[in-house]
Enzyme design. Structure first.
Site, PDB file in Angstrom:
ATOM      1  N   ASP A 128     -25.242  10.798  15.918  1.00  0.00           N
ATOM      2  CA  ASP A 128     -25.067  12.236  16.174  1.00  0.00           C
ATOM      3  C   ASP A 128     -23.583  12.578  16.204  1.00  0.00           C
ATOM      4  O   ASP A 128     -23.134  13.343  17.066  1.00  0.00           O
ATOM      5  CB  ASP A 128     -25.755  12.607  17.500  1.00  0.00           C
ATOM      6  CG  ASP A 128     -25.899  14.111  17.655  1.00  0.00           C
ATOM      7  OD1 ASP A 128     -25.656  14.842  16.674  1.00  0.00           O
ATOM      8  OD2 ASP A 128     -26.251  14.555  18.765  1.00  0.00           O
ATOM      9  N   ASP A 162     -19.417  11.927  23.487  1.00  0.00           N
ATOM     10  CA  ASP A 162     -20.796  12.174  23.865  1.00  0.00           C
ATOM     11  C   ASP A 162     -21.700  11.415  22.926  1.00  0.00           C
ATOM     12  O   ASP A 162     -21.428  11.313  21.742  1.00  0.00           O
ATOM     13  CB  ASP A 162     -21.100  13.677  23.765  1.00  0.00           C
ATOM     14  CG  ASP A 162     -22.358  14.025  24.519  1.00  0.00           C
ATOM     15  OD1 ASP A 162     -23.182  13.124  24.718  1.00  0.00           O
ATOM     16  OD2 ASP A 162     -22.508  15.186  24.901  1.00  0.00           O
ATOM     17  N   ARG A 176     -18.944  18.751  17.954  1.00  0.00           N
ATOM     18  CA  ARG A 176     -19.390  19.161  19.297  1.00  0.00           C
ATOM     19  C   ARG A 176     -19.482  17.971  20.238  1.00  0.00           C
ATOM     20  O   ARG A 176     -19.506  18.137  21.455  1.00  0.00           O
ATOM     21  CB  ARG A 176     -20.745  19.886  19.214  1.00  0.00           C
ATOM     22  CG  ARG A 176     -21.847  19.012  18.750  1.00  0.00           C
ATOM     23  CD  ARG A 176     -23.208  19.668  18.637  1.00  0.00           C
ATOM     24  NE  ARG A 176     -24.084  18.741  17.914  1.00  0.00           N
ATOM     25  CZ  ARG A 176     -24.142  18.638  16.592  1.00  0.00           C
ATOM     26  NH1 ARG A 176     -23.453  19.460  15.850  1.00  0.00           N
ATOM     27  NH2 ARG A 176     -24.897  17.731  15.999  1.00  0.00           N
ATOM     28  N   ASN A 177     -19.553  16.758  19.673  1.00  0.00           N
ATOM     29  CA  ASN A 177     -19.655  15.553  20.497  1.00  0.00           C
ATOM     30  C   ASN A 177     -18.335  14.819  20.629  1.00  0.00           C
ATOM     31  O   ASN A 177     -18.311  13.650  21.016  1.00  0.00           O
ATOM     32  CB  ASN A 177     -20.734  14.626  19.935  1.00  0.00           C
ATOM     33  CG  ASN A 177     -22.121  15.172  20.197  1.00  0.00           C
ATOM     34  OD1 ASN A 177     -22.310  15.878  21.192  1.00  0.00           O
ATOM     35  ND2 ASN A 177     -23.064  14.894  19.328  1.00  0.00           N
TER      36      ASN A 177
HETATM   37  P1  AMP Z   1     -22.300  17.427  27.208  1.00  0.00           P
HETATM   38  O1  AMP Z   1     -23.370  17.349  28.207  1.00  0.00           O
HETATM   39  O2  AMP Z   1     -21.554  16.151  27.029  1.00  0.00           O
HETATM   40  O3  AMP Z   1     -22.734  18.035  25.928  1.00  0.00           O
HETATM   41  O4  AMP Z   1     -21.217  18.443  27.782  1.00  0.00           O
HETATM   42  C1  AMP Z   1     -21.391  19.830  27.785  1.00  0.00           C
HETATM   43  C2  AMP Z   1     -20.035  20.476  27.737  1.00  0.00           C
HETATM   44  O5  AMP Z   1     -19.247  20.074  28.866  1.00  0.00           O
HETATM   45  C3  AMP Z   1     -19.210  20.059  26.515  1.00  0.00           C
HETATM   46  O6  AMP Z   1     -19.481  20.877  25.409  1.00  0.00           O
HETATM   47  C4  AMP Z   1     -17.783  20.215  27.006  1.00  0.00           C
HETATM   48  O7  AMP Z   1     -17.356  21.545  26.861  1.00  0.00           O
HETATM   49  C5  AMP Z   1     -17.898  19.890  28.501  1.00  0.00           C
HETATM   50  N1  AMP Z   1     -17.516  18.484  28.742  1.00  0.00           N
HETATM   51  C6  AMP Z   1     -18.301  17.394  28.644  1.00  0.00           C
HETATM   52  N2  AMP Z   1     -17.627  16.274  28.947  1.00  0.00           N
HETATM   53  C7  AMP Z   1     -16.380  16.651  29.227  1.00  0.00           C
HETATM   54  C8  AMP Z   1     -15.185  15.943  29.596  1.00  0.00           C
HETATM   55  N3  AMP Z   1     -15.167  14.604  29.738  1.00  0.00           N
HETATM   56  N4  AMP Z   1     -14.057  16.657  29.803  1.00  0.00           N
HETATM   57  C9  AMP Z   1     -14.058  18.002  29.670  1.00  0.00           C
HETATM   58  N5  AMP Z   1     -15.147  18.738  29.317  1.00  0.00           N
HETATM   59  C10 AMP Z   1     -16.300  18.066  29.101  1.00  0.00           C
END
Ligand code: AMP
Length: 558
Positions: free
Chosen positions: A412, A430, A416-417
């Site tokens: 994936d 991610d 976005r990841n």
């Molecule tokens: P996720 O659950 O990983 O998709 O995270 C959702 C959103 O949270 C992402 O689109 C980022 O904007 C933010 N996010 C996730 N991980 C981080 C991180 N380590 N540092 C800063 N923002 C994060």
């Protein structure tokens, strides 16, 4: 040679004469007629050019041809130049960027051109009527066009990409049915509530007994990104959890990631102070937090915490297994995983905080559509430069080289990841948790499973085959995303149309700002045969040398 009959009528000796011409045709247009008068004291002459007005005729209207784009060629005549209108299946055709009339050559009387269609699909099949009209009349002609075969929708509402190859239909439906059954079994057996669909019972984390400390302060969510901030892809669908196809690598119990002696760090809840919400993933909210006593040299540091609410027994097991996996994935371009907090609900994973959030949002906010950013007195245009794009790209490629070396197939990879930190530091951040906000990037198959089809190669779409080579394909799409400032791949097409395009061998076009060398890399990633694709190491070293050749100035992105 054609004969023009000229007849001079003299109305009166001194004043007016009329020359009548007959037998003229549009071909005589532009010819000069000279009138010369002479008497015994001298001679004079005047001339004019013939301008013959006539109704339009469509001389040719041909079947679609494919060059770079699809094109329905035509030739029309008429004076004055006729107005051209198109009808598709008897409905007026609205011209826009992707379907428009292009006039290539204009001569005295004729216009040669074509109706250009960029990436047409089955919805563009049908009868095309060209109408040419001026004030002297009109003409019309029809031609039928077949671009792609329509997709088959089977009785379960699932899509089959194998419309004309019955053997594939059987394989495709059987595959989807099989995956559906497997998912049903998993869902029924374990009742899942996260993306952590990991079987297995062992936990390497001993439960600490510090459940008395609730999470500290959470702000009221004012900083939660809105869907409009997320760009046109953004659809926030609340707390709904979207089932996804699991990465089977989480199920592995041998190999380099899941080592038997993995020690997952356990962080005490009272050491985590939530500050504000950063976003929401498929399995729960993500918060910015301060974490105390995490490293010996700093009393507290900023971290990003991911929460998993209401975990079932199997959900918890999944959570631990993913924690083990993340503990073992350590690289400068993979987001750092610090540990877990499992004292009470919600379960928490603690990651390094990446100041600029996800790369897709970052690209969009540093593209040509982004507004000026004020820095006090001055406004700075924060559009990314080509060398910054190369810098971003080579860091992701470095992360992917590492994952491939660990025999980890990501499945994936997409902007976005990925996450962006200070000084344009980019990390793969991610492993498939961003499906809520970016739900339009995924294609729902069989009612449950979400697939990132726009990033997937033909063999993953057709046979669900995911390999390091399919990750290379996705990396090519990531390069395309970077050089389009975060556009959604195939944004002009529906999911079904994307599946058709990819399985029939179409590839994304070169973005306007993309150097040829980088587009060549993309094309190397998008070879139909997986073994023909570029090797991840080659891609990385090419990007590295391109990035080195154009140094990056990072100061505006601190
Ligand atoms: P996720 O659950 O990983 O998709 O995270 C959702 C959103 O949270 C992402 O689109 C980022 O904007 C933010 N996010 C996730 N991980 C981080 C991180 N380590 N540092 C800063 N923002 C994060």
């Amino acid at each position: 040679m054609k004969k023009i009959i000229m007849c001079l009528q003299v109305k009166s000796v001194d004043t007016e004469s009329i020359l009548t011409l007959s037998g003229l045709s549009p071909d005589d247009n532009g010819r000069a007629i000279v009138c010369s008068a002479e008497n015994m004291v001298g001679q004079t002459e005047a001339s004019l050019q013939l301008n013959i007005l006539f109704a339009p005729t469509i001389l040719t209207l041909l079947s679609p041809e494919r060059d770079h784009h699809w094109c329905i060629p035509f030739t029309v005549t008429g004076n004055p130049k006729p107005e051209l209108r198109w009808y598709h299946n008897n409905k007026p055709l609205q011209e826009q960027d992707y379907i428009r009339t292009m006039i290539h050559v204009t001569t005295e009387n004729q216009q040669h051109g074509c109706l250009q269609l960029v990436n047409p699909t089955h919805i563009h099949n049908g009868e095309y009527k060209l109408v040419a009209e001026n004030k002297y009349g009109r003409d019309e002609k029809n031609i039928s066009a077949q671009f792609l075969h329509p997709p088959n929708i089977n009785h379960t509402g699932q899509y089959s990409v194998f419309s004309h190859e019955s053997v594939y239909v059987v394989v495709g439906i059987a595959g989807v049915a099989l995956i559906g059954c497997v998912l049903m079994v998993i869902i029924l057996k374990y009742g899942r509530n996260s993306k952590f669909g990991i079987k297995g019972s062992s936990s390497v984390i001993s439960n600490d007994d510090d459940s008395a400390s609730p999470l500290h302060h959470v702000s009221n969510g004012n900083n939660t990104p809105s869907s409009s901030e997320m760009g046109p892809d953004a659809v926030i669908i609340g707390m709904t959890k979207i089932p996804v196809i699991e990465n089977p690598q989480y199920f592995r119990n041998s190999g380099s990631m899941l080592k038997s002696n993995t020690f997952v760090q356990h962080i005490k809840r009272h050491n985590i102070v939530l500050k504000r919400e950063l976003g929401e993933g498929a399995f729960g909210k993500v918060f910015l937090a301060e974490c105390y006593n995490l490293t010996p040299d700093q009393e507290k540091i900023h971290v990003a915490v991911k929460t998993l609410k209401e975990a079932s027994e199997s959900g918890r097991a999944d959570f631990y297994r993913e924690a083990e996996l993340l503990t073992n994935l350590q690289h400068e371009h993979i987001v750092t995983f610090y540990g877990v907090c499992v004292e009470s609900d919600p379960l928490i994973m603690v990651f390094e905080y990446m100041k600029h959030g996800d790369l897709n949002k970052f690209l969009r906010s540093h593209g040509p559509d982004a507004v000026l950013m004020a820095d006090g007195q001055h406004s700075i245009l924060v559009e990314l430069t080509q060398s910054q794009m190369l810098h971003i790209a080579q860091q992701i490629a470095a992360g992917m080289v590492y994952l491939a070396s660990q025999h980890f197939v990501h499945r994936d990879l997409a902007t976005r990841n990925c996450l962006v930190g200070e000084n344009l530091l980019v990390k793969i951040g991610d492993f498939g948790m961003s499906r809520d906000v970016y739900s339009s990037d995924y294609y729902r198959v069989g009612g449950h499973t979400m697939l990132p089809i726009r990033w997937m190669p033909p063999e993953s779409i057709m046979y669900r085959r995911f390999t390091t080579e399919s990750d290379v394909w996705s990396l090519g799409v990531v390069l395309w995303e970077i050089f389009t400032y975060g556009k959604q791949p195939w944004y002009q097409l529906s999911n079904n149309e994307v599946i058709e395009c990819i399985t029939q061998g179409r590839v994304l076009q070169r973005p306007r700002t993309c150097p040829k060398e980088v587009y060549d890399l993309m094309l190397g990633c998008w070879q139909r045969e997986p073994y023909m694709r570029l090797n991840i190491k080659e891609i990385h070293s090419t990007l590295q040398s391109l990035a080195k050749a154009s140094p990056v100035y990072l100061d505006i992105l601190g």
